[in-house]
Design a protein around this motif. Sequence first.
Motif, mmCIF file in Angstrom:
data_model
loop_
_atom_site.group_PDB
_atom_site.id
_atom_site.type_symbol
_atom_site.label_atom_id
_atom_site.label_comp_id
_atom_site.label_asym_id
_atom_site.label_seq_id
_atom_site.Cartn_x
_atom_site.Cartn_y
_atom_site.Cartn_z
ATOM 1 N N ARG A 190 -18.039 -6.963 45.645
ATOM 2 C CA ARG A 190 -17.009 -6.985 44.605
ATOM 3 C C ARG A 190 -16.655 -5.551 44.227
ATOM 4 N N VAL A 191 -15.356 -5.263 44.120
ATOM 5 C CA VAL A 191 -14.860 -3.916 43.803
ATOM 6 C C VAL A 191 -14.943 -3.648 42.301
ATOM 7 N N PHE A 192 -15.270 -2.401 41.955
ATOM 8 C CA PHE A 192 -15.104 -1.922 40.574
ATOM 9 C C PHE A 192 -14.727 -0.459 40.633
ATOM 10 N N TYR A 193 -14.126 0.041 39.562
ATOM 11 C CA TYR A 193 -13.618 1.415 39.545
ATOM 12 C C TYR A 193 -14.299 2.219 38.446
ATOM 13 N N GLY A 194 -14.406 3.536 38.673
ATOM 14 C CA GLY A 194 -14.942 4.431 37.657
ATOM 15 C C GLY A 194 -16.251 5.076 38.087
ATOM 16 N N VAL A 195 -16.926 5.645 37.109
ATOM 17 C CA VAL A 195 -18.189 6.334 37.379
ATOM 18 C C VAL A 195 -19.303 5.305 37.527
ATOM 19 N N THR A 196 -20.313 5.656 38.308
ATOM 20 C CA THR A 196 -21.459 4.771 38.477
ATOM 21 C C THR A 196 -22.643 5.351 37.716
ATOM 22 N N THR A 197 -22.999 4.668 36.641
ATOM 23 C CA THR A 197 -24.177 5.013 35.855
ATOM 24 C C THR A 197 -25.066 3.775 35.850
ATOM 25 N N VAL A 253 -24.887 -0.160 45.841
ATOM 26 C CA VAL A 253 -23.654 0.364 45.271
ATOM 27 C C VAL A 253 -23.004 1.179 46.382
ATOM 28 N N ALA A 254 -21.806 0.756 46.802
ATOM 29 C CA ALA A 254 -21.080 1.456 47.863
ATOM 30 C C ALA A 254 -19.987 2.302 47.223
ATOM 31 N N THR A 255 -19.934 3.602 47.591
ATOM 32 C CA THR A 255 -18.904 4.494 47.051
ATOM 33 C C THR A 255 -18.007 4.962 48.186
ATOM 34 N N TYR A 256 -16.714 4.984 47.914
ATOM 35 C CA TYR A 256 -15.720 5.297 48.936
ATOM 36 C C TYR A 256 -15.032 6.639 48.725
ATOM 37 N N GLU A 257 -15.230 7.233 47.560
ATOM 38 C CA GLU A 257 -14.536 8.481 47.258
ATOM 39 C C GLU A 257 -15.500 9.477 46.633
ATOM 40 N N ASN A 258 -15.063 10.718 46.586
ATOM 41 C CA ASN A 258 -15.833 11.798 45.991
ATOM 42 C C ASN A 258 -16.243 11.436 44.562
ATOM 43 N N PRO A 259 -17.529 11.679 44.219
ATOM 44 C CA PRO A 259 -18.002 11.344 42.866
ATOM 45 C C PRO A 259 -17.217 12.016 41.737
ATOM 46 N N GLN A 314 -11.656 7.678 38.512
ATOM 47 C CA GLN A 314 -11.443 6.241 38.727
ATOM 48 C C GLN A 314 -11.689 5.857 40.181
ATOM 49 N N ARG A 315 -12.774 6.406 40.746
ATOM 50 C CA ARG A 315 -13.048 6.157 42.156
ATOM 51 C C ARG A 315 -13.389 4.691 42.419
ATOM 52 N N ARG A 316 -13.135 4.282 43.669
ATOM 53 C CA ARG A 316 -13.404 2.900 44.080
ATOM 54 C C ARG A 316 -14.865 2.763 44.485
#
Length: 166
Positions: free
Chosen positions: A110-117, A145-151, A155-157
Amino acid sequence: QCEEAAYEERRYPAGKWACVTKGEPMYEQSISMSFMKLMRYICKENSVGCYLGMTVPVLNEIHLTKEGTELEREVVTAYYLPGEFQQNPPVPMDPEIHITERAPLRVITRVFYGVTTEETILREISLFWELLGSTDTVLRETYIVATYENPSIPQRRNEIWFICRA
């Protein structure tokens, strides 16, 4: 119907990943330190001495405490080696980086956007469980947690992955 699907199931083949395990006091510290180590490996600090190329997503494997209310400190950050290095991965100069063969993986994501804390991840896991309802088809203690863009992108995906049982 144009609205985005709430979640989807995916399969990933087996493959070689460069992994770093960190257990810093905060989740963000662990993934930041691990990612910097992996970037140095990707950029030049490897046995072939050259840029390996970036792949996405970068995975952060997390575990919940027995109570399920917080994350265990240890986080595994993993970078998928590009195709040309799958057979013969360059050796990392950093002893904390391990090349691992990961088994094929089936996930519900499932996709979510923003910072991962820790807080946002726990919220996303909880929301995803509400959507899925009661099921025994996925693991309850390990998530990705999968990250697709620079931290640094606000509003990264990202995606939360529930790992399907074999």
